[in-house]
Write a protein that holds these residues in place. Structure first.
Motif, PDB file in Angstrom:
ATOM      1  N   ASP A 174     -15.014  -7.871  -6.235  1.00 48.74           N
ATOM      2  CA  ASP A 174     -15.136  -9.210  -7.015  1.00 48.74           C
ATOM      3  C   ASP A 174     -14.119  -9.688  -7.479  1.00 48.74           C
ATOM      4  OD1 ASP A 174     -17.860  -8.498  -6.609  1.00 48.74           O
ATOM      5  OD2 ASP A 174     -18.211  -7.342  -8.476  1.00 48.74           O
ATOM      6  N   LEU A 175     -12.986  -8.947  -7.819  1.00 49.11           N
ATOM      7  CA  LEU A 175     -11.783  -9.463  -8.390  1.00 49.11           C
ATOM      8  C   LEU A 175     -11.054 -10.203  -7.439  1.00 49.11           C
ATOM      9  CD1 LEU A 175      -9.959  -9.307 -11.093  1.00 49.11           C
ATOM     10  CD2 LEU A 175      -8.630  -7.219  -9.738  1.00 49.11           C
ATOM     11  N   LEU A 176     -11.020  -9.857  -6.248  1.00 48.86           N
ATOM     12  CA  LEU A 176     -10.363 -10.399  -5.083  1.00 48.86           C
ATOM     13  C   LEU A 176     -10.937 -11.855  -5.029  1.00 48.86           C
ATOM     14  CD1 LEU A 176      -9.434  -7.796  -2.603  1.00 48.86           C
ATOM     15  CD2 LEU A 176      -7.771  -8.660  -4.319  1.00 48.86           C
ATOM     16  N   ALA A 177     -12.340 -11.827  -4.887  1.00 53.82           N
ATOM     17  CA  ALA A 177     -12.976 -12.984  -4.740  1.00 53.82           C
ATOM     18  C   ALA A 177     -12.585 -14.036  -5.784  1.00 53.82           C
ATOM     19  CB  ALA A 177     -14.471 -12.773  -4.642  1.00 53.82           C
ATOM     20  N   LYS A 178     -12.501 -13.487  -6.958  1.00 51.16           N
ATOM     21  CA  LYS A 178     -12.180 -14.636  -8.151  1.00 51.16           C
ATOM     22  C   LYS A 178     -10.912 -15.256  -7.848  1.00 51.16           C
ATOM     23  CE  LYS A 178     -14.726 -12.867 -12.185  1.00 51.16           C
ATOM     24  NZ  LYS A 178     -15.624 -11.739 -11.947  1.00 51.16           N
ATOM     25  N   PHE A 179      -9.908 -14.277  -7.267  1.00 52.60           N
ATOM     26  CA  PHE A 179      -8.682 -15.111  -7.004  1.00 52.60           C
ATOM     27  C   PHE A 179      -8.448 -15.809  -5.627  1.00 52.60           C
ATOM     28  CE2 PHE A 179      -7.472 -12.149 -10.699  1.00 52.60           C
ATOM     29  CZ  PHE A 179      -6.612 -12.941 -11.420  1.00 52.60           C
ATOM     30  N   ASN A 180      -9.577 -15.681  -5.190  1.00 48.38           N
ATOM     31  CA  ASN A 180      -9.732 -16.250  -3.669  1.00 48.38           C
ATOM     32  C   ASN A 180      -8.761 -15.857  -2.756  1.00 48.38           C
ATOM     33  OD1 ASN A 180     -10.907 -18.023  -1.710  1.00 48.38           O
ATOM     34  ND2 ASN A 180      -9.290 -19.498  -1.935  1.00 48.38           N
ATOM     35  N   ILE A 181      -8.635 -14.216  -2.804  1.00 47.16           N
ATOM     36  CA  ILE A 181      -7.733 -13.674  -2.023  1.00 47.16           C
ATOM     37  C   ILE A 181      -8.752 -12.792  -0.627  1.00 47.16           C
ATOM     38  CG2 ILE A 181      -6.442 -11.369  -1.768  1.00 47.16           C
ATOM     39  CD1 ILE A 181      -5.538 -11.904  -4.529  1.00 47.16           C
ATOM     40  N   LYS A 182      -8.297 -13.220   0.448  1.00 46.71           N
ATOM     41  CA  LYS A 182      -9.021 -12.891   1.701  1.00 46.71           C
ATOM     42  C   LYS A 182      -8.242 -12.001   2.338  1.00 46.71           C
ATOM     43  CE  LYS A 182     -11.957 -17.012   1.781  1.00 46.71           C
ATOM     44  NZ  LYS A 182     -12.074 -18.257   2.384  1.00 46.71           N
ATOM     45  N   PRO A 183      -8.391 -10.745   2.213  1.00 45.21           N
ATOM     46  CA  PRO A 183      -7.311  -9.823   2.801  1.00 45.21           C
ATOM     47  C   PRO A 183      -7.606  -9.405   4.083  1.00 45.21           C
ATOM     48  CG  PRO A 183      -8.513  -8.555   1.389  1.00 45.21           C
ATOM     49  CD  PRO A 183      -9.336  -9.826   1.203  1.00 45.21           C
ATOM     50  N   MET A 184      -9.184  -9.465   4.593  1.00 47.23           N
ATOM     51  CA  MET A 184      -9.458  -8.914   5.880  1.00 47.23           C
ATOM     52  C   MET A 184      -9.149  -9.964   7.096  1.00 47.23           C
ATOM     53  SD  MET A 184     -10.420  -6.373   4.454  1.00 47.23           S
ATOM     54  CE  MET A 184     -10.917  -5.114   6.015  1.00 47.23           C
ATOM     55  N   GLU A 185      -8.607  -9.555   8.275  1.00 46.71           N
ATOM     56  CA  GLU A 185      -8.434 -10.425   9.177  1.00 46.71           C
ATOM     57  C   GLU A 185      -9.328 -10.180  10.481  1.00 46.71           C
ATOM     58  OE1 GLU A 185      -3.699 -11.582  10.137  1.00 46.71           O
ATOM     59  OE2 GLU A 185      -4.410  -9.743  10.749  1.00 46.71           O
ATOM     60  N   ILE A 186      -9.973 -10.972  11.186  1.00 46.41           N
ATOM     61  CA  ILE A 186     -10.707 -11.417  12.068  1.00 46.41           C
ATOM     62  C   ILE A 186     -10.110 -11.874  13.270  1.00 46.41           C
ATOM     63  CG2 ILE A 186     -12.009 -13.400  11.305  1.00 46.41           C
ATOM     64  CD1 ILE A 186     -14.502 -11.601  12.212  1.00 46.41           C
ATOM     65  N   GLY A 187     -10.316 -11.147  14.470  1.00 49.66           N
ATOM     66  CA  GLY A 187      -9.760 -11.858  15.622  1.00 49.66           C
ATOM     67  C   GLY A 187      -9.510 -10.722  16.692  1.00 49.66           C
ATOM     68  N   LEU A 188      -9.087 -10.882  17.718  1.00 43.84           N
ATOM     69  CA  LEU A 188      -8.746  -9.955  18.684  1.00 43.84           C
ATOM     70  C   LEU A 188      -7.371  -9.140  18.227  1.00 43.84           C
ATOM     71  CD1 LEU A 188      -8.534 -11.679  22.251  1.00 43.84           C
ATOM     72  CD2 LEU A 188     -10.469 -10.476  21.134  1.00 43.84           C
ATOM     73  N   LYS A 189      -7.452  -7.920  18.483  1.00 42.49           N
ATOM     74  CA  LYS A 189      -6.428  -6.863  18.360  1.00 42.49           C
ATOM     75  C   LYS A 189      -5.962  -6.141  19.592  1.00 42.49           C
ATOM     76  CE  LYS A 189      -5.888  -2.749  15.156  1.00 42.49           C
ATOM     77  NZ  LYS A 189      -6.376  -1.659  14.956  1.00 42.49           N
ATOM     78  N   ILE A 190      -4.755  -6.427  19.507  1.00 45.76           N
ATOM     79  CA  ILE A 190      -4.003  -5.831  20.773  1.00 45.76           C
ATOM     80  C   ILE A 190      -3.580  -4.340  20.419  1.00 45.76           C
ATOM     81  CG2 ILE A 190      -1.911  -5.914  22.081  1.00 45.76           C
ATOM     82  CD1 ILE A 190      -1.707  -8.702  21.961  1.00 45.76           C
ATOM     83  N   VAL A 191      -4.133  -3.613  21.366  1.00 42.42           N
ATOM     84  CA  VAL A 191      -3.644  -2.132  20.992  1.00 42.42           C
ATOM     85  C   VAL A 191      -2.199  -1.712  21.768  1.00 42.42           C
ATOM     86  CG1 VAL A 191      -4.468   0.372  21.329  1.00 42.42           C
ATOM     87  CG2 VAL A 191      -5.923  -1.615  21.219  1.00 42.42           C
ATOM     88  N   ALA A 192      -2.243  -2.239  22.910  1.00 44.18           N
ATOM     89  CA  ALA A 192      -1.048  -2.108  23.977  1.00 44.18           C
ATOM     90  C   ALA A 192      -0.983  -3.080  24.962  1.00 44.18           C
ATOM     91  CB  ALA A 192      -0.695  -0.727  24.369  1.00 44.18           C
ATOM     92  N   ILE A 193       0.328  -3.270  25.648  1.00 44.70           N
ATOM     93  CA  ILE A 193       0.432  -4.198  26.832  1.00 44.70           C
ATOM     94  C   ILE A 193       1.399  -3.448  27.770  1.00 44.70           C
ATOM     95  CG2 ILE A 193       0.981  -6.343  28.015  1.00 44.70           C
ATOM     96  CD1 ILE A 193      -0.003  -7.715  25.219  1.00 44.70           C
ATOM     97  N   TYR A 194       0.666  -3.463  28.942  1.00 45.74           N
ATOM     98  CA  TYR A 194       1.755  -2.769  30.179  1.00 45.74           C
ATOM     99  C   TYR A 194       2.276  -3.966  30.883  1.00 45.74           C
ATOM    100  CZ  TYR A 194       2.662  -0.696  34.692  1.00 45.74           C
ATOM    101  OH  TYR A 194       3.162  -0.643  35.873  1.00 45.74           O
TER     102      TYR A 194
END
Length: 217
Positions: A174-194
């Motif tokens: 609730d507090l983060l929303a009041k300050f418009n802080i969006k900490p979660m990232e959404i997208g592809l997540k690379i684990v490793a590349i050969y």
């Protein structure tokens, strides 16, 4: 029926092996908690940089193992499969460029209670848009020193309200929303590349390219 199932499996396995054999760069990406619509959007947008294919974990393991004589260290990718919901990333571009393209295509989301914070979250000192009222008490409860100046609430000093790895509570979100802080990232997540016998994991790829090469020097 079983014969039919194993025939399909054989075909899939052959397809994976072909993909692995014909790609210079082979990545494992993690699809955990990525909505399907977002996944399709990113995949389409970045199709010039790489292609992504989803297969069963067991088939991926078989394919990686069967190529260890042909591609040096390729079976080292296997250990990354168990920590995620994997998909195969195939590209002929430099791993750092692929990583950068993926990072650029992440979007920020507000946090929900029960989620784990991916970062330390700080509320900075300075003026806010809030008028005096119950907000002062809420800030105090969160350990934030506030005062009133010119009819607005101001934060007296920087304070870390959430630590990386903390499970977020309703009050915190609730507090983060009041300050418009969006900490979660959404997208592809690379684990490793050969890449040609070398494996670059997420930590190496997330270091800026310049820094990586200066570290090497």
């Amino acid at each position: 029926k079983n014969a039919h199932v194993s025939e399909i499996k054989k075909q899939e396995l052959a397809e994976i092996k072909h993909s692995l054999s014909s790609s210079e760069k082979i990545g494992i990406i993690d699809l955990t908690s990525l909505p399907s619509s977002q996944f399709q959007k990113i995949k389409h947008k970045l199709k010039e940089d790489f292609i992504v294919k989803v297969y069963k974990k067991s088939l991926l393991k078989l394919a990686l193992n069967s190529l260890k004589e042909k591609k040096q260290n390729i079976n080292e990718l296997e250990k990354y499969l168990d920590t995620c919901i994997p998909a195969l990333l195939l590209s002929n571009k430099d791993p750092f460029k692929v990583s950068r393209a993926i990072t650029k295509n992440k979007s920020s989301l507000a946090a929900k209670p029960g989620q784990i914070s991916p970062i330390d979250i700080e509320i900075k000192a300075g003026p806010t848009k809030f008028s005096p009222g119950p907000i002062i008490g809420e800030l105090g409860q969160a350990g934030i020193k506030a005062a009133i100046e010119q009819g607005k609430v101001i934060i007296k000093q920087n304070v870390t309200v959430v630590k990386k790895g903390d499970v977020l509570t309703q009050k915190q979100t609730d507090l983060l929303a009041k300050f418009n802080i969006k900490p979660m990232e959404i997208g592809l997540k690379i684990v490793a590349i050969y890449d040609n016998g070398q494996i670059y994991d997420n930590e190496i790829l997330s270091i800026a390219e310049k820094q990586y090469f200066s570290n090497l020097k």
